[in-house]
Design an enzyme around this catalytic site. Structure first.
Site, short mmCIF file in Angstrom:
data_model
loop_
_atom_site.label_atom_id
_atom_site.label_comp_id
_atom_site.label_asym_id
_atom_site.label_seq_id
_atom_site.Cartn_x
_atom_site.Cartn_y
_atom_site.Cartn_z
N ASP A 68 1.10 -1.11 0.28
CA ASP A 68 -0.36 0.57 -0.11
C ASP A 68 0.71 1.35 -0.08
OD1 ASP A 68 -2.17 -1.72 0.29
OD2 ASP A 68 -2.43 -1.40 2.74
N1 URA Z 1 -1.27 -5.85 4.26
C1 URA Z 1 -1.90 -4.67 3.61
O1 URA Z 1 -2.57 -4.25 4.62
N2 URA Z 1 -0.82 -3.15 2.84
C2 URA Z 1 0.30 -4.15 2.47
O2 URA Z 1 0.52 -3.40 1.76
C3 URA Z 1 0.76 -5.39 2.50
C4 URA Z 1 -0.43 -6.31 3.42
#
Ligand code: URA
Length: 257
Positions: A112
């Site tokens: 993310d």
């Molecule tokens: N889980 C999440 O919530 N975000 C990420 O970027 C990777 C795994």
């Protein structure tokens, strides 16, 4: 020369080749050579060494440097507020901006915008497929700073599976590193999975860092920095994603009736 050695005036200067693949300016690469950190075909290189990128095996501190632009593998420590795409319509910084332009590489899976930590980028489509396809189930380890301190029961829920809107999560490993800091290892790759799992137990994530992808970890790499995977690491990823031995990689031909 056909045996991999180069004559005095054949090839290119080693520092030029190293600089081209993003190891730093020519000056920095000269220092690497002068410090004895660079080997060519297994022998420590001296300043002034010339190489032929197509033939010579060049390693820096034991890491195989892919000077021939075939398959390249970068390990990036993604900082927060960088998008995991090759280009962003909103003009935000992307992970691809943080690694050399050539050859063109793509991120393996995604983190993310706000998530930090280890991310692989490569032009090896086969490995990307294996690392991202759920059937290979490669482990990913995260450190999540969360609101409050989850109880033992909450950690058990994370381990045994929590109900998300796209179905229950598979078994995971979860432990408390320090109060409010959860280490979570999952082998699924659902969207925002760790954040949603922590929401589900009532402890929203404040900060999320990925610390391991299968066998690959690196505590020295700073946010925004990248390095090449070593030959050994590339091999270990291939092993981690190899199909089980009792499952033929190629479907056997059906016999004609
Ligand atoms: N889980 C999440 O919530 N975000 C990420 O970027 C990777 C795994």
């Amino acid at each position: 020369m056909s045996d991999g050695r180069v004559a005095a005036d054949d090839g290119e200067r080693l520092q030029k080749v190293l600089a081209r693949v993003g190891l730093g300016s020519r000056r920095v690469c000269e220092d690497l050579i002068a410090d004895g950190l660079v080997t060519v075909n297994g022998t420590v290189a001296e300043l002034g060494r010339r190489v032929i990128a197509e033939v010579d095996i060049i390693e820096v501190e034991g890491a195989l440097i892919p000077v021939k632009p075939s398959a390249v593998y970068y390990l990036l420590n993604k900082p927060a507020r960088v998008v995991t795409t090759a280009s962003d319509p909103q003009g935000r910084d992307t992970v691809v901006d943080l690694v050399p332009d050539e050859p063109r590489v793509f991120p393996v899976g995604r983190l993310d915008y706000e998530t930090e930590g280890l991310l692989l980028l490569t032009n090896d489509g086969e490995l990307t497929h294996r690392l991202t396809h759920p059937s290979f189930g490669v482990e990913k380890e995260y450190l999540a700073s969360v609101e409050g301190t989850p109880s033992r029961l909450a950690l058990r829920q994370l381990r045994e599976g929590v109900e998300l809107d796209d179905g229950p999560t598979a078994a995971a490993q979860a432990s408390m590193e320090t109060p409010g800091l959860v280490k979570l290892t999952i082998h699924e790759g659902r969207n925002r999975q760790v954040r949603r799992m922590c929401d589900a137990i009532g402890h929203p994530v404040l900060r999320l860092v990925r610390t391991r992808i299968g066998p690959i970890a690196d505590r020295q790499l700073k946010p925004g920095e990248w390095r090449f995977l070593t030959g050994e690491e590339v091999r270990s990823l291939a092993v981690a994603t190899a199909p089980p031995v009792d499952e033929p990689a190629i479907e056997p031909k059906r016999r004609n009736r």
